[in-house]
Design an enzyme around this catalytic site. Structure first.
Site, PDB file in Angstrom:
ATOM      1  N   LYS A  22       3.509   6.624   8.948  1.00 44.06           N
ATOM      2  CA  LYS A  22       3.006   5.790   7.851  1.00 44.06           C
ATOM      3  C   LYS A  22       1.753   5.023   8.284  1.00 44.06           C
ATOM      4  O   LYS A  22       0.755   5.008   7.572  1.00 44.06           O
ATOM      5  CB  LYS A  22       4.094   4.793   7.427  1.00 44.06           C
ATOM      6  CG  LYS A  22       3.575   3.697   6.507  1.00 44.06           C
ATOM      7  CD  LYS A  22       4.682   2.777   6.040  1.00 44.06           C
ATOM      8  CE  LYS A  22       4.906   1.574   6.912  1.00 44.06           C
ATOM      9  NZ  LYS A  22       3.911   0.502   6.830  1.00 44.06           N
ATOM     10  N   ASN A  23       1.830   4.421   9.464  1.00 45.75           N
ATOM     11  CA  ASN A  23       0.739   3.545   9.877  1.00 45.75           C
ATOM     12  C   ASN A  23      -0.505   4.300  10.354  1.00 45.75           C
ATOM     13  O   ASN A  23      -1.538   3.690  10.602  1.00 45.75           O
ATOM     14  CB  ASN A  23       1.215   2.578  10.966  1.00 45.75           C
ATOM     15  CG  ASN A  23       2.107   1.499  10.381  1.00 45.75           C
ATOM     16  OD1 ASN A  23       2.248   1.381   9.161  1.00 45.75           O
ATOM     17  ND2 ASN A  23       2.732   0.712  11.250  1.00 45.75           N
ATOM     18  N   CYS A 118       4.813  -7.226   3.622  1.00 48.75           N
ATOM     19  CA  CYS A 118       6.105  -7.749   4.071  1.00 48.75           C
ATOM     20  C   CYS A 118       5.996  -9.257   4.312  1.00 48.75           C
ATOM     21  O   CYS A 118       4.962  -9.748   4.758  1.00 48.75           O
ATOM     22  CB  CYS A 118       6.495  -7.097   5.386  1.00 48.75           C
ATOM     23  SG  CYS A 118       7.290  -5.522   5.222  1.00 48.75           S
ATOM     24  N   ARG A 123       0.096 -13.606   8.321  1.00 46.89           N
ATOM     25  CA  ARG A 123      -0.710 -12.397   8.352  1.00 46.89           C
ATOM     26  C   ARG A 123      -2.087 -12.557   7.695  1.00 46.89           C
ATOM     27  O   ARG A 123      -2.402 -11.879   6.718  1.00 46.89           O
ATOM     28  CB  ARG A 123       0.054 -11.232   7.719  1.00 46.89           C
ATOM     29  CG  ARG A 123       1.373 -10.988   8.383  1.00 46.89           C
ATOM     30  CD  ARG A 123       2.074  -9.793   7.835  1.00 46.89           C
ATOM     31  NE  ARG A 123       1.654  -8.561   8.486  1.00 46.89           N
ATOM     32  CZ  ARG A 123       2.180  -7.378   8.205  1.00 46.89           C
ATOM     33  NH1 ARG A 123       3.084  -7.275   7.271  1.00 46.89           N
ATOM     34  NH2 ARG A 123       1.775  -6.307   8.846  1.00 46.89           N
ATOM     35  N   ASP A 306       7.565  -3.338  15.419  1.00 45.95           N
ATOM     36  CA  ASP A 306       8.200  -2.560  14.338  1.00 45.95           C
ATOM     37  C   ASP A 306       9.523  -1.936  14.763  1.00 45.95           C
ATOM     38  O   ASP A 306      10.206  -1.328  13.940  1.00 45.95           O
ATOM     39  CB  ASP A 306       7.239  -1.466  13.844  1.00 45.95           C
ATOM     40  CG  ASP A 306       6.138  -2.039  12.961  1.00 45.95           C
ATOM     41  OD1 ASP A 306       6.220  -3.230  12.605  1.00 45.95           O
ATOM     42  OD2 ASP A 306       5.197  -1.286  12.617  1.00 45.95           O
ATOM     43  N   ARG A 398       9.539   1.822   1.397  1.00 47.58           N
ATOM     44  CA  ARG A 398       8.124   1.656   1.717  1.00 47.58           C
ATOM     45  C   ARG A 398       7.775   2.429   2.980  1.00 47.58           C
ATOM     46  O   ARG A 398       6.616   2.808   3.165  1.00 47.58           O
ATOM     47  CB  ARG A 398       7.801   0.175   1.967  1.00 47.58           C
ATOM     48  CG  ARG A 398       7.820  -0.672   0.717  1.00 47.58           C
ATOM     49  CD  ARG A 398       7.298  -2.050   1.016  1.00 47.58           C
ATOM     50  NE  ARG A 398       6.055  -1.957   1.770  1.00 47.58           N
ATOM     51  CZ  ARG A 398       5.542  -2.926   2.499  1.00 47.58           C
ATOM     52  NH1 ARG A 398       6.158  -4.078   2.590  1.00 47.58           N
ATOM     53  NH2 ARG A 398       4.405  -2.768   3.142  1.00 47.58           N
TER      54      ARG A 398
HETATM   55  C1  UD1 Z   1       0.056  -3.184  11.770  1.00 49.89           C
HETATM   56  C2  UD1 Z   1       1.158  -2.313  11.208  1.00 49.89           C
HETATM   57  C3  UD1 Z   1       2.489  -3.040  11.246  1.00 49.89           C
HETATM   58  C4  UD1 Z   1       2.763  -3.565  12.665  1.00 49.89           C
HETATM   59  C5  UD1 Z   1       1.580  -4.345  13.218  1.00 49.89           C
HETATM   60  C6  UD1 Z   1       1.736  -4.732  14.666  1.00 49.89           C
HETATM   61  C7  UD1 Z   1      -0.028  -0.913   9.640  1.00 49.89           C
HETATM   62  C8  UD1 Z   1      -0.253  -0.517   8.236  1.00 49.89           C
HETATM   63  N1  UD1 Z   1       0.810  -1.918   9.870  1.00 49.89           N
HETATM   64  O1  UD1 Z   1      -0.019  -4.325  10.919  1.00 49.89           O
HETATM   65  O2  UD1 Z   1       3.512  -2.137  10.834  1.00 49.89           O
HETATM   66  O3  UD1 Z   1       3.906  -4.389  12.641  1.00 49.89           O
HETATM   67  O4  UD1 Z   1       0.384  -3.560  13.109  1.00 49.89           O
HETATM   68  O5  UD1 Z   1       1.966  -3.615  15.455  1.00 49.89           O
HETATM   69  O6  UD1 Z   1      -0.539  -0.293  10.550  1.00 49.89           O
HETATM   70  N2  UD1 Z   1      -3.587 -11.434  12.567  1.00 49.89           N
HETATM   71  C9  UD1 Z   1      -4.389 -12.519  12.342  1.00 49.89           C
HETATM   72  N3  UD1 Z   1      -5.597 -12.286  11.737  1.00 49.89           N
HETATM   73  C10 UD1 Z   1      -6.016 -11.045  11.366  1.00 49.89           C
HETATM   74  C11 UD1 Z   1      -5.175  -9.950  11.622  1.00 49.89           C
HETATM   75  C12 UD1 Z   1      -3.955 -10.174  12.237  1.00 49.89           C
HETATM   76  O7  UD1 Z   1      -4.043 -13.656  12.659  1.00 49.89           O
HETATM   77  O8  UD1 Z   1      -7.123 -10.897  10.841  1.00 49.89           O
HETATM   78  C13 UD1 Z   1      -2.254 -11.658  13.225  1.00 49.89           C
HETATM   79  C14 UD1 Z   1      -1.115 -11.279  12.303  1.00 49.89           C
HETATM   80  O9  UD1 Z   1      -0.781 -12.365  11.470  1.00 49.89           O
HETATM   81  C15 UD1 Z   1      -0.026 -10.934  13.289  1.00 49.89           C
HETATM   82  C16 UD1 Z   1      -0.794 -10.316  14.459  1.00 49.89           C
HETATM   83  O10 UD1 Z   1      -2.136 -10.749  14.312  1.00 49.89           O
HETATM   84  O11 UD1 Z   1       0.630 -12.098  13.716  1.00 49.89           O
HETATM   85  C17 UD1 Z   1      -0.746  -8.804  14.510  1.00 49.89           C
HETATM   86  O12 UD1 Z   1      -1.276  -8.267  13.350  1.00 49.89           O
HETATM   87  P1  UD1 Z   1      -1.981  -6.827  13.262  1.00 49.89           P
HETATM   88  O13 UD1 Z   1      -2.011  -6.184  14.592  1.00 49.89           O
HETATM   89  O14 UD1 Z   1      -3.264  -7.017  12.544  1.00 49.89           O
HETATM   90  O15 UD1 Z   1      -0.972  -6.049  12.335  1.00 49.89           O
HETATM   91  P2  UD1 Z   1      -1.258  -5.290  10.991  1.00 49.89           P
HETATM   92  O16 UD1 Z   1      -2.498  -4.477  11.121  1.00 49.89           O
HETATM   93  O17 UD1 Z   1      -1.142  -6.217   9.852  1.00 49.89           O
END
Ligand code: UD1
Length: 419
Positions: A22-23, A118, A123, A306, A398
């Protein structure tokens, strides 16, 4: 809302095939925006999140043809005529924000609603936005929308404050059409990022270093159409292995490169399971009872957040006390009160959950709160004696393709009850 009814206590045995990740599929579908011709992507899982994303892409004017039977998506971005992802489509899925980078890179403008997804923490998307700003995009926030504009993005050095998966992907998809070289530092190293880079390279993008901290991109004026097959879903694979272990079973999961799952496999081994690794499969044979182990979630190659909830379900049955520490998301223990309803003994203090293993769990009605929490409750329900009903399994849909069919194939007694 559909529920999942489980008669627990049966060891899972047999083989299953995992679907595409998915990711990886989500950013790869989005990457079609930067192509200048039709693209064909294979092994796209038939999931709720994929359907939502397809709507977002269709809404841009892209021609989207997804054949759910063959898991093939054929997309033609040449008909894109709007640059907006509206709130009603974006609100259910955080990955919608991926369209921002490629839209501004290709068309010089993008308007995207701030995402939902979620409920596992705040986030924010600040790393996405500062990264795109470094490439020259002008960003404004207006009435819940992010508006990004640029005549043409310019290659630059982008040092991420944190190796965010989404920010790395978003900025990478923008950089491939920027003028000149971009050097992205402190990038996320997840296998899904490597897969996205491969898809972009198939379009003619010049990228080096994906899977390491530093990714270098030589921007191109245009990119072509391409064909690409998405990698297998390591989290789906890990979920079935955890279910096999929790039920005292033995399962072979096909369609997954075991290297992607290594951080989880070593923990299964530490807990006493026997693991066989292959280039396209992983097998797990349970120990009589799992041993207690501690886990701490971290960006790849650390233990994946995850898989945290699913592994915790297993540890509820371990011989001894375990500590699970969540460092990636700040609110990812919502499965704890639900696991407790099945008899688990867990205390949460700050970022850590302290688990005293029990020799057995007992079936009960429980409620899914997010995607991986749903999987955790299903695992606990499969291991528990008696009947467990998991409600709100739309969260599960999802991210898992036909999970009940695959579980039934392994001998579980599971039934989806439409509601
Ligand atoms: C992706 C995955 C999700 C997984 C996560 C971590 C997808 C579609 N989703 O989510 O399943 O759980 O990686 O492996 O690929 N953060 C900030 N600012 C930002 C971006 C992130 O503070 O601009 C924080 C988030 O709140 C979180 C952490 O960084 O606490 C990790 O987030 P991130 O690695 O960006 O995860 P996602 O891309 O949202």
């Amino acid at each position: 809302m559909d529920q999942m009814k489980i008669q627990g206590g049966r060891p899972l045995r047999g083989e299953i095939q995992v679907g595409g990740a998915k990711n990886a599929a989500l950013p790869i579908l989005v990457s079609a925006i930067v192509a200048d011709g039709p693209v064909t992507f294979d092994r796209i899982p038939d999931l709720m999140d994929i359907r939502t994303l397809n709507k977002i892409l269709s809404n841009l004017g892209m021609k989207v043809d997804f054949d759910r039977k063959s898991n093939r998506a054929v997309l033609d971005p040449r008909s894109i005529n709007t640059f907006e992802a509206p709130y009603d489509l974006v609100k259910t899925m955080r990955a919608s924000v991926f369209v921002l980078g490629p839209l501004v890179g290709r068309f010089g403008k993008a308007k995207v609603s701030l995402p939902g997804g979620c409920a596992i923490g705040a986030r924010p998307i600040n790393y996405h936005l500062t990264g795109l700003e470094k490439l020259g995009a002008k960003i404004q926030l207006e009435e819940g929308y992010v508006i990004a504009e640029a005549k043409r993005l310019m290659g630059n050095r982008v040092a991420f404050e944190y190796p965010s998966v989404g920010a790395t992907e978003n900025v990478l998809m923008a950089a491939v059409l920027a003028k000149g070289e971009s050097i992205l530092e402190n990038c996320a190293k997840e296998p899904e990022i490597v897969d996205l880079a491969r898809a972009l390279r198939a379009m003619g993008a010049e990228i080096a270093g994906e899977g390491t901290e530093t990714i270098r991109v030589q921007g191109k004026d245009t990119l072509s159409g391409c064909r690409h097959q998405v990698i297998g879903d390591r989290i789906e694979a890990g979920t079935f292995l955890a279910a096999a272990f929790a039920t005292g079973g033995e399962v072979k999961v096909n369609g997954i490169n075991s290297e992607f799952l290594e951080p989880v496999l070593v923990k299964f081994e530490e807990a006493g399971a026997r693991i066989e690794r292959g280039a396209d499969h992983v097998s797990l044979k349970s120990a009589s009872r799992p041993k207690a182990v501690d886990i701490t979630t971290l960006p790849h190659p650390g233990f994946p957040t995850d898989m945290q909830a699913q592994f915790m379900a297993l540890l509820c049955l371990a011989d001894g006390a375990s500590v699970v520490t969540e460092t990636v998301f700040e609110n990812r223990f919502m499965h704890v009160p639900e696991l407790s309803r099945l008899g688990a003994d867990i205390t949460v203090k700050g970022k850590s959950a302290f688990i005293k293993g029990r020799s057995g769990l007992k079936g009960a009605p429980v409620m899914a709160t997010d995607l991986r929490a749903s999987a955790s409750l299903i695992i606990a329900g499969l291991a528990a004696q008696g009947e467990t009903t998991v409600s709100r399994i739309y969260h599960l849909d999802r991210g898992y393709e036909r999970m009940e069919e695959k579980l039934a194939q392994l001998g579980a007694s599971v039934e989806r009850v439409p509601g």
